[in-house]
Scaffold this motif. Structure first.
Motif, PDB file in Angstrom:
ATOM      1  N   GLY A 190       0.848  -1.194   0.000  1.00 38.09           N
ATOM      2  CA  GLY A 190       0.000   0.000   0.000  1.00 38.09           C
ATOM      3  C   GLY A 190       0.877   1.236   0.000  1.00 38.09           C
ATOM      4  N   ASN A 191       0.677   2.128   0.961  1.00 36.94           N
ATOM      5  CA  ASN A 191       1.498   3.332   1.089  1.00 36.94           C
ATOM      6  C   ASN A 191       2.544   3.187   2.184  1.00 36.94           C
ATOM      7  OD1 ASN A 191       0.000   4.510  -0.898  1.00 36.94           O
ATOM      8  ND2 ASN A 191      -1.177   5.827   0.447  1.00 36.94           N
ATOM      9  N   VAL A 192       2.801   1.960   2.616  1.00 43.09           N
ATOM     10  CA  VAL A 192       3.756   1.718   3.695  1.00 43.09           C
ATOM     11  C   VAL A 192       5.023   1.092   3.120  1.00 43.09           C
ATOM     12  CG1 VAL A 192       4.146   0.586   5.923  1.00 43.09           C
ATOM     13  CG2 VAL A 192       1.841   1.341   5.284  1.00 43.09           C
ATOM     14  N   VAL A 193       6.144   1.756   3.346  1.00 41.15           N
ATOM     15  CA  VAL A 193       7.438   1.252   2.906  1.00 41.15           C
ATOM     16  C   VAL A 193       8.137   0.680   4.129  1.00 41.15           C
ATOM     17  CG1 VAL A 193       9.591   1.768   1.722  1.00 41.15           C
ATOM     18  CG2 VAL A 193       7.519   3.077   1.172  1.00 41.15           C
ATOM     19  N   LEU A 194       8.359  -0.630   4.105  1.00 42.32           N
ATOM     20  CA  LEU A 194       8.955  -1.328   5.244  1.00 42.32           C
ATOM     21  C   LEU A 194      10.432  -1.594   4.968  1.00 42.32           C
ATOM     22  CD1 LEU A 194       5.877  -2.917   4.677  1.00 42.32           C
ATOM     23  CD2 LEU A 194       6.395  -3.203   7.081  1.00 42.32           C
ATOM     24  N   SER A 195      11.252  -1.459   5.997  1.00 41.19           N
ATOM     25  CA  SER A 195      12.683  -1.680   5.851  1.00 41.19           C
ATOM     26  C   SER A 195      13.297  -2.061   7.184  1.00 41.19           C
ATOM     27  CB  SER A 195      13.357  -0.402   5.334  1.00 41.19           C
ATOM     28  OG  SER A 195      14.751  -0.565   5.290  1.00 41.19           O
ATOM     29  N   LYS A 196      14.318  -2.907   7.112  1.00 38.46           N
ATOM     30  CA  LYS A 196      15.073  -3.252   8.325  1.00 38.46           C
ATOM     31  C   LYS A 196      16.013  -2.120   8.720  1.00 38.46           C
ATOM     32  CE  LYS A 196      18.509  -5.653   5.570  1.00 38.46           C
ATOM     33  NZ  LYS A 196      19.123  -6.914   5.233  1.00 38.46           N
ATOM     34  N   HIS A 197      16.226  -1.177   7.801  1.00 38.75           N
ATOM     35  CA  HIS A 197      17.168  -0.080   8.010  1.00 38.75           C
ATOM     36  C   HIS A 197      16.549   1.059   8.816  1.00 38.75           C
ATOM     37  CE1 HIS A 197      19.830  -2.026   5.158  1.00 38.75           C
ATOM     38  NE2 HIS A 197      18.804  -2.128   4.324  1.00 38.75           N
ATOM     39  N   GLU A 198      17.411   1.996   9.194  1.00 36.83           N
ATOM     40  CA  GLU A 198      16.971   3.202   9.901  1.00 36.83           C
ATOM     41  C   GLU A 198      16.325   4.181   8.915  1.00 36.83           C
ATOM     42  OE1 GLU A 198      16.950   3.667  13.224  1.00 36.83           O
ATOM     43  OE2 GLU A 198      17.631   1.584  13.277  1.00 36.83           O
ATOM     44  N   ARG A 199      15.658   5.178   9.428  1.00 38.18           N
ATOM     45  CA  ARG A 199      14.946   6.164   8.608  1.00 38.18           C
ATOM     46  C   ARG A 199      15.880   6.834   7.602  1.00 38.18           C
ATOM     47  NH1 ARG A 199       9.880   9.395   8.572  1.00 38.18           N
ATOM     48  NH2 ARG A 199      10.361  10.829   6.910  1.00 38.18           N
ATOM     49  N   SER A 200      17.124   7.028   7.954  1.00 36.38           N
ATOM     50  CA  SER A 200      18.074   7.697   7.050  1.00 36.38           C
ATOM     51  C   SER A 200      18.268   6.923   5.742  1.00 36.38           C
ATOM     52  CB  SER A 200      19.419   7.910   7.754  1.00 36.38           C
ATOM     53  OG  SER A 200      19.974   6.658   8.123  1.00 36.38           O
ATOM     54  N   TYR A 201      17.897   5.645   5.724  1.00 35.04           N
ATOM     55  CA  TYR A 201      17.964   4.836   4.507  1.00 35.04           C
ATOM     56  C   TYR A 201      17.148   5.498   3.395  1.00 35.04           C
ATOM     57  CZ  TYR A 201      17.593   0.520   1.683  1.00 35.04           C
ATOM     58  OH  TYR A 201      17.648  -0.421   0.691  1.00 35.04           O
ATOM     59  N   PHE A 202      16.109   6.229   3.764  1.00 34.46           N
ATOM     60  CA  PHE A 202      15.228   6.868   2.793  1.00 34.46           C
ATOM     61  C   PHE A 202      15.623   8.304   2.488  1.00 34.46           C
ATOM     62  CE2 PHE A 202      12.733   3.355   4.472  1.00 34.46           C
ATOM     63  CZ  PHE A 202      12.515   2.684   3.285  1.00 34.46           C
ATOM     64  N   ASP A 203      16.854   8.672   2.820  1.00 38.73           N
ATOM     65  CA  ASP A 203      17.384   9.956   2.376  1.00 38.73           C
ATOM     66  C   ASP A 203      17.674   9.914   0.872  1.00 38.73           C
ATOM     67  OD1 ASP A 203      17.206  10.891   4.946  1.00 38.73           O
ATOM     68  OD2 ASP A 203      19.363  10.722   5.371  1.00 38.73           O
ATOM     69  N   ASP A 204      17.692   8.729   0.307  1.00 36.13           N
ATOM     70  CA  ASP A 204      17.913   8.528  -1.129  1.00 36.13           C
ATOM     71  C   ASP A 204      16.605   8.819  -1.876  1.00 36.13           C
ATOM     72  OD1 ASP A 204      18.299   7.585  -3.710  1.00 36.13           O
ATOM     73  OD2 ASP A 204      19.154   5.671  -3.077  1.00 36.13           O
ATOM     74  N   GLU A 205      16.539   9.971  -2.505  1.00 38.48           N
ATOM     75  CA  GLU A 205      15.317  10.425  -3.198  1.00 38.48           C
ATOM     76  C   GLU A 205      14.889   9.453  -4.297  1.00 38.48           C
ATOM     77  OE1 GLU A 205      12.028  12.764  -3.824  1.00 38.48           O
ATOM     78  OE2 GLU A 205      13.466  12.907  -2.191  1.00 38.48           O
ATOM     79  N   ALA A 206      15.841   8.860  -4.999  1.00 43.77           N
ATOM     80  CA  ALA A 206      15.500   7.909  -6.072  1.00 43.77           C
ATOM     81  C   ALA A 206      14.808   6.683  -5.489  1.00 43.77           C
ATOM     82  CB  ALA A 206      16.757   7.504  -6.841  1.00 43.77           C
ATOM     83  N   LEU A 207      15.279   6.207  -4.359  1.00 43.28           N
ATOM     84  CA  LEU A 207      14.656   5.048  -3.716  1.00 43.28           C
ATOM     85  C   LEU A 207      13.233   5.378  -3.275  1.00 43.28           C
ATOM     86  CD1 LEU A 207      14.762   2.167  -2.615  1.00 43.28           C
ATOM     87  CD2 LEU A 207      15.787   3.102  -0.521  1.00 43.28           C
ATOM     88  N   VAL A 208      13.021   6.567  -2.741  1.00 39.77           N
ATOM     89  CA  VAL A 208      11.674   6.978  -2.321  1.00 39.77           C
ATOM     90  C   VAL A 208      10.751   7.032  -3.538  1.00 39.77           C
ATOM     91  CG1 VAL A 208      10.300   8.824  -1.278  1.00 39.77           C
ATOM     92  CG2 VAL A 208      12.500   8.171  -0.264  1.00 39.77           C
ATOM     93  N   ARG A 209      11.232   7.576  -4.664  1.00 40.62           N
ATOM     94  CA  ARG A 209      10.421   7.602  -5.899  1.00 40.62           C
ATOM     95  C   ARG A 209      10.064   6.189  -6.336  1.00 40.62           C
ATOM     96  NH1 ARG A 209      14.173  11.377  -7.748  1.00 40.62           N
ATOM     97  NH2 ARG A 209      15.142   9.769  -9.027  1.00 40.62           N
ATOM     98  N   HIS A 210      11.039   5.286  -6.264  1.00 39.03           N
ATOM     99  CA  HIS A 210      10.820   3.883  -6.639  1.00 39.03           C
ATOM    100  C   HIS A 210       9.712   3.269  -5.784  1.00 39.03           C
ATOM    101  CE1 HIS A 210      11.980  -0.226  -7.883  1.00 39.03           C
ATOM    102  NE2 HIS A 210      11.776  -0.540  -6.620  1.00 39.03           N
ATOM    103  N   GLU A 211       9.806   3.441  -4.488  1.00 38.02           N
ATOM    104  CA  GLU A 211       8.813   2.855  -3.594  1.00 38.02           C
ATOM    105  C   GLU A 211       7.450   3.533  -3.760  1.00 38.02           C
ATOM    106  OE1 GLU A 211       9.423   0.063  -2.279  1.00 38.02           O
ATOM    107  OE2 GLU A 211      11.598   0.065  -2.453  1.00 38.02           O
ATOM    108  N   GLU A 212       7.442   4.823  -4.045  1.00 38.61           N
ATOM    109  CA  GLU A 212       6.165   5.495  -4.287  1.00 38.61           C
ATOM    110  C   GLU A 212       5.495   4.925  -5.537  1.00 38.61           C
ATOM    111  OE1 GLU A 212       3.961   9.730  -5.104  1.00 38.61           O
ATOM    112  OE2 GLU A 212       6.075   9.531  -5.614  1.00 38.61           O
ATOM    113  N   ARG A 213       6.274   4.618  -6.551  1.00 36.81           N
ATOM    114  CA  ARG A 213       5.697   4.008  -7.754  1.00 36.81           C
ATOM    115  C   ARG A 213       5.031   2.675  -7.416  1.00 36.81           C
ATOM    116  NH1 ARG A 213      11.087   5.484 -10.370  1.00 36.81           N
ATOM    117  NH2 ARG A 213      10.729   7.643 -11.012  1.00 36.81           N
ATOM    118  N   HIS A 214       5.650   1.920  -6.511  1.00 36.87           N
ATOM    119  CA  HIS A 214       4.995   0.670  -6.075  1.00 36.87           C
ATOM    120  C   HIS A 214       3.662   0.981  -5.383  1.00 36.87           C
ATOM    121  CE1 HIS A 214       7.988  -2.164  -7.253  1.00 36.87           C
ATOM    122  NE2 HIS A 214       8.920  -1.736  -6.420  1.00 36.87           N
TER     123      HIS A 214
END
Length: 155
Positions: free
Chosen positions: A58-82
């Motif tokens: 859904g709109n939930v991105v799950l990760s074993k990593h810390e929040r800083s893992y999503f400082d990567d804007e490209a990764l956030v765009r990728h997960e938003e597309r999902h």
């Protein structure tokens, strides 16, 4: 958050995929926080499946990593597309179709993402994936079975 993102947020709540993502986050003892573009980040996910660095329900991105893992804007765009894929596929239809995509991609390339249409549409490079070439299925099966034989046996 733009107007279309609100449509996605509401749609993914109504189709229950975001609710399921939050439930998986709770079960995996993740810390949930709001992210950009109507996303929620569930960091510190403790269940070892799936093996991905991050995955979206859904709109939930799950990760074993810390929040800083999503400082990567490209990764956030990728997960938003999902998350949009969940919206367009009315929620849970995404899961079985994604599994089919993983299987087909693995059989064609030996890699679960390279030819998976969901990963390709989300942007392979943005998700940190490398595109692998199509190979003969015999080569894929040989690689898979040699990987199984080289694993250490349990107690």
């Amino acid at each position: 958050m733009g107007g279309w993102q609100w449509v996605k947020v509401v749609g993914n709540f109504l189709n229950l995929s975001t609710v399921a993502g939050l439930l998986v986050g709770v079960i995996g003892r993740a810390r949930v926080s709001r992210g950009p573009r109507g996303l929620f980040f569930a960091n510190g996910y403790r269940i070892k499946f799936p093996l991905a660095g991050a995955f979206t329900i859904g709109n939930v991105v799950l990760s074993k990593h810390e929040r800083s893992y999503f400082d990567d804007e490209a990764l956030v765009r990728h997960e938003e597309r999902h998350s949009w894929q969940y919206f367009w596929l009315l929620g849970f239809l995404m899961l079985p179709l994604y599994v089919v995509g993983v299987i087909v991609s693995f059989l064609l390339t030996g890699d679960p993402a390279s030819r998976n249409p969901f990963e390709r549409l989300a942007g392979l490079k943005d998700g940190g994936y490398v595109e692998r070439p199509i190979q003969p299925i015999g080569q894929t099966l040989t690689q898979a079975f040699s990987g199984l034989r080289s694993r250490p046996k349990g107690p």
